[in-house]
Design an enzyme around this catalytic site. Structure first.
Site, mmCIF file in Angstrom:
data_model
loop_
_atom_site.group_PDB
_atom_site.id
_atom_site.type_symbol
_atom_site.label_atom_id
_atom_site.label_comp_id
_atom_site.label_asym_id
_atom_site.label_seq_id
_atom_site.Cartn_x
_atom_site.Cartn_y
_atom_site.Cartn_z
ATOM 1 N N VAL A 63 0.821 -1.223 0.000
ATOM 2 C CA VAL A 63 0.000 0.000 0.000
ATOM 3 C C VAL A 63 0.848 1.264 0.000
ATOM 4 C CG1 VAL A 63 -1.985 -1.117 1.095
ATOM 5 C CG2 VAL A 63 -0.248 0.008 2.530
ATOM 6 N N ASN A 89 -7.379 -0.902 6.217
ATOM 7 C CA ASN A 89 -7.051 -1.546 7.485
ATOM 8 C C ASN A 89 -5.556 -1.803 7.663
ATOM 9 O OD1 ASN A 89 -7.781 -3.519 9.874
ATOM 10 N ND2 ASN A 89 -6.590 -4.758 8.423
ATOM 11 N N SER A 141 -6.952 4.752 15.551
ATOM 12 C CA SER A 141 -6.610 4.066 16.801
ATOM 13 C C SER A 141 -6.824 5.026 17.956
ATOM 14 C CB SER A 141 -5.143 3.620 16.776
ATOM 15 O OG SER A 141 -4.706 3.208 18.061
ATOM 16 N N TYR A 154 3.427 5.985 15.096
ATOM 17 C CA TYR A 154 2.114 5.342 14.955
ATOM 18 C C TYR A 154 0.983 6.304 15.313
ATOM 19 C CZ TYR A 154 -1.519 1.768 15.541
ATOM 20 O OH TYR A 154 -2.678 1.023 15.442
ATOM 21 N N ALA A 155 1.111 6.987 16.453
ATOM 22 C CA ALA A 155 0.073 7.921 16.891
ATOM 23 C C ALA A 155 -0.094 9.058 15.893
ATOM 24 C CB ALA A 155 0.405 8.475 18.275
ATOM 25 N N ALA A 156 1.021 9.518 15.324
ATOM 26 C CA ALA A 156 0.951 10.592 14.336
ATOM 27 C C ALA A 156 0.147 10.154 13.112
ATOM 28 C CB ALA A 156 2.357 11.026 13.924
ATOM 29 N N LYS A 158 -2.130 7.771 12.931
ATOM 30 C CA LYS A 158 -3.526 7.493 13.246
ATOM 31 C C LYS A 158 -4.302 8.784 13.522
ATOM 32 C CE LYS A 158 -3.191 3.117 12.633
ATOM 33 N NZ LYS A 158 -3.840 2.494 11.451
#
Length: 246
Positions: A63, A89, A141, A154-156, A158
């Site tokens: 992706v 996803n 998330s 990851y937080a950035a 999401k």
């Protein structure tokens, strides 16, 4: 059958939440495309569902690569002639505290979790616009809403997915396309189940429902947002987290 004859692409569909979503959608009458980088698991799952008489197709895709995504979408349209549902996803983690996080790990998570959502949606939307119909569900998330230690990258991504979801809902609502997001909390995936029991127990203790989510819990949220039951919902972020942050 809530998704009878709907064609659904589920990225990251070979494992975890994506795998559960494939099964849920197939059981509701959808024609499912498992789009995943993991070719071995994808082909195995494709065969498993085909043995059950389900209409399923596996397509290997990265992706993070626009070319790979465009090739995947072209294959779907050649096979099914339409795309009704896109579930963005696919996602990865490369966790580390900020001072120890490498540029490579930061970039890779952004490439898959953020650029991957952009690539897939950009490739699918023109077809949905031409038909005046589409359901797009992006996976965010709770980390993207509240932050999480050791997950700067990851937080950035999401959090950015939430912003893109709301933007696209505004851009494409008049074209008959619903765009929503699901924000899972702690969920029983293979990665989580490998954690020490003490860590898992702590995770359960801070959730209002006192348990981790099952992959089916997230898949059912995808199903609702992909079905006609959610036809008047767009730009929404559905938290499926057991009440971890209230």
């Amino acid at each position: 059958m809530r998704l009878q004859n709907r064609v659904a692409i589920i990225t990251g569909g070979a494992n975890g939440i994506g795998k559960a979503a494939c099964e849920t959608f197939l059981n509701q009458g959808a024609k499912v495309v498992i789009a995943d980088f993991d070719e071995a698991s994808g082909k195995e799952l494709e065969q498993h569902f085909q043995n059950q008489g389900k209409e399923v197709l596996f397509i290997a895709v990265d992706v993070a690569s626009q070319e790979s995504v465009e090739n995947m979408v072209a294959q779907v349209l050649a096979h099914h002639e339409k795309i009704d549902i896109l579930i963005n996803n696919a996602g990865i983690t490369r966790d580390a505290m900020l001072v120890k996080m490498t540029e490579q790990d930061f970039d890779r998570v952004l490439d898959v979790n953020l650029k991957g959502v952009f690539n897939c949606t950009q490739a699918v939307v023109p077809h949905m616009v031409s038909r005046g119909y589409g359901k797009i569900i992006n996976t965010s998330s709770v980390s993207g809403v509240y932050g999480n230690v050791g997950q700067t990258n990851y937080a950035a991504t999401k959090a950015a997915v939430v912003g893109m979801t709301k933007t696209w809902a505004k851009e494409f609502g008049r074209k008959g396309i619903n765009v929503n997001a699901v924000a899972p909390g702690f969920t029983k995936t293979a990665m989580v189940e490998k954690m020490p029991e003490k860590v898992i127990q702590h995770m359960e203790s801070i959730v209002s429902l006192q348990r981790l989510g099952e992959t089916e819990d997230i898949a059912n949220a995808y199903l609702f947002l992909a079905s006609e039951e959610s036809s008047y919902i767009t730009g929404h972020v559905l938290h499926v987290d057991g009440g971890i942050m209230m």
